[in-house]
Write a protein that holds these residues in place. Structure first.
Motif, mmCIF file in Angstrom:
data_model
loop_
_atom_site.group_PDB
_atom_site.id
_atom_site.type_symbol
_atom_site.label_atom_id
_atom_site.label_comp_id
_atom_site.label_asym_id
_atom_site.label_seq_id
_atom_site.Cartn_x
_atom_site.Cartn_y
_atom_site.Cartn_z
ATOM 1 N N GLU A 143 -12.330 -73.461 -9.198
ATOM 2 C CA GLU A 143 -10.999 -73.083 -9.674
ATOM 3 C C GLU A 143 -11.094 -72.145 -10.880
ATOM 4 O OE1 GLU A 143 -8.207 -73.839 -8.191
ATOM 5 O OE2 GLU A 143 -9.154 -75.135 -6.670
ATOM 6 N N SER A 144 -10.051 -71.325 -11.051
ATOM 7 C CA SER A 144 -10.071 -70.300 -12.101
ATOM 8 C C SER A 144 -10.059 -70.884 -13.513
ATOM 9 C CB SER A 144 -8.885 -69.342 -11.934
ATOM 10 O OG SER A 144 -7.658 -70.043 -12.005
ATOM 11 N N ASP A 145 -9.727 -72.165 -13.657
ATOM 12 C CA ASP A 145 -9.740 -72.780 -14.996
ATOM 13 C C ASP A 145 -11.089 -73.431 -15.330
ATOM 14 O OD1 ASP A 145 -9.694 -74.977 -13.317
ATOM 15 O OD2 ASP A 145 -8.073 -76.006 -14.371
ATOM 16 N N SER A 169 -9.950 -66.001 -14.697
ATOM 17 C CA SER A 169 -10.785 -66.974 -15.414
ATOM 18 C C SER A 169 -10.691 -66.774 -16.929
ATOM 19 C CB SER A 169 -12.248 -66.880 -14.954
ATOM 20 O OG SER A 169 -12.782 -65.598 -15.218
ATOM 21 N N GLN A 172 -7.018 -68.005 -17.949
ATOM 22 C CA GLN A 172 -6.884 -69.460 -17.974
ATOM 23 C C GLN A 172 -7.599 -70.069 -19.172
ATOM 24 O OE1 GLN A 172 -4.981 -71.438 -16.086
ATOM 25 N NE2 GLN A 172 -4.190 -69.592 -15.113
#
Length: 318
Positions: A143-145, A169, A172
């Motif tokens: 996930e981008s976080d 990324s 976030q």
């Protein structure tokens, strides 16, 4: 110890072709294959400068094994998790008098179990780290976080995180309550992040205005590369203009990674602002003078360190 994170490493292959022709056979006169990915370039420069380094991330298959063999040859300490999928290749074709065409594979898809194993490994490695650098793109399946999570885990242990990423990324991570200690965007990445247009010719005052955007609040260091023109940097409430000397450029690829290596070295050693910026820009310059990406000549450090000027800027409140 400096811990470097490269979640999407690659075998970097450079093909030198004098005259690239389409739709036919091109024979390669020179091939270079190195353990690549932005974080491994950072790792290599830190090692060449004689500092303690451990590289981590995810590697898989025969290509992953090749990267570990190369790191062993270079005596770069590493602690990667191993995944079932194959690590990617990145191809740079150097052709027609200085042109460069890149072909980049997407890389493997990490499973939830891969991510869990990495995080457990990362937590253990943090116990010995003073500074963490996080570089490059995320592989598929994450996930981008994810970088925000890595930043939070490090901050819980009062470890400084230096992030060199872009797109979602980076966004976030900046929206996370536990901000990275340092980010190193270029003007294009700032444009994307703030949804503005920059033409690359903005003066210091305009860049400082954008660097003061609330999304950067609580990020101690922001270093914006200007290429051959040097950099604009912010540390807390102080802004700096950094100018570098003109040099012969052999290979500019990886100079940003070498710059991040310099920032990590200087900050881990508690250097003041001027010395931190001069160390970073010196290593960025030295990288451009070498054919191999992510390499510097330590013997030239003092010579070029003295050729960099750092000026503190007077700034009005925005």
């Amino acid at each position: 110890m400096i811990l470097t994170v490269t979640m999407n490493p690659s075998i970097d292959m450079a093909y030198s072709i004098e005259d690239l022709k389409e739709n036919t056979v091109n024979r390669v006169s020179e091939v270079r294959k190195t353990a690549g990915g932005k974080g491994l370039n950072v790792s290599r420069v830190i090692k060449m400068m004689g500092r303690r380094i451990v590289a981590t991330g995810a590697l898989g298959g025969n290509f992953g094994a090749f990267i570990e063999e190369q790191l062993d040859k270079e005596k770069i300490n590493h602690a990667f998790i191993h995944i079932k999928q194959e690590t990617r290749n990145s191809i740079a074709i150097l052709h027609d008098g200085g042109k460069q065409t890149e072909i980049l594979e997407a890389g493997p898809v990490l499973t939830a179990q891969d991510v869990f194993r990495f995080l457990e490994n990362y937590k253990e490695l943090l116990s010995e780290a003073d500074v963490v650098t996080i570089s490059g793109s995320l592989p598929q399946g994450i996930e981008s976080d994810f970088y925000a999570k890595l930043s939070s885990l490090a901050k819980q242990k009062k470890i400084k995180v230096m992030l060199d990423s872009s797109g979602e990324s980076l966004k976030q991570t900046l929206l996370n309550k536990d901000k990275p200690y340092l980010i190193k965007p270029n003007q294009e990445e700032i444009s994307e992040l703030l949804n503005i247009k920059l033409n690359g010719k903005e003066n210091s005052e305009i860049l400082i205005k954008y660097m003061s955007n609330k999304i950067f609040q609580d990020v101690a260091w922001i270093v914006v590369s200007l290429g051959a023109a040097g950099a604009i940097a912010k540390h807390n409430n102080s802004f700096y203009r950094v100018k570098i000397t003109k040099i012969h450029v052999e290979n500019p690829v990886g100079s940003g990674d070498a710059t991040l290596a310099g920032l990590a070295i200087a900050i881990s050693e508690g250097k003041d602002d001027e010395e931190t910026l001069k160390t970073a820009m010196t290593l960025g310059m030295l990288n451009t003078m070498e054919k191999q990406t992510g390499c510097v000549n330590k013997k030239l450090f003092s010579k070029y360190f003295g050729k960099i000027s750092v000026t503190k800027l007077e700034v009005v409140n925005f």
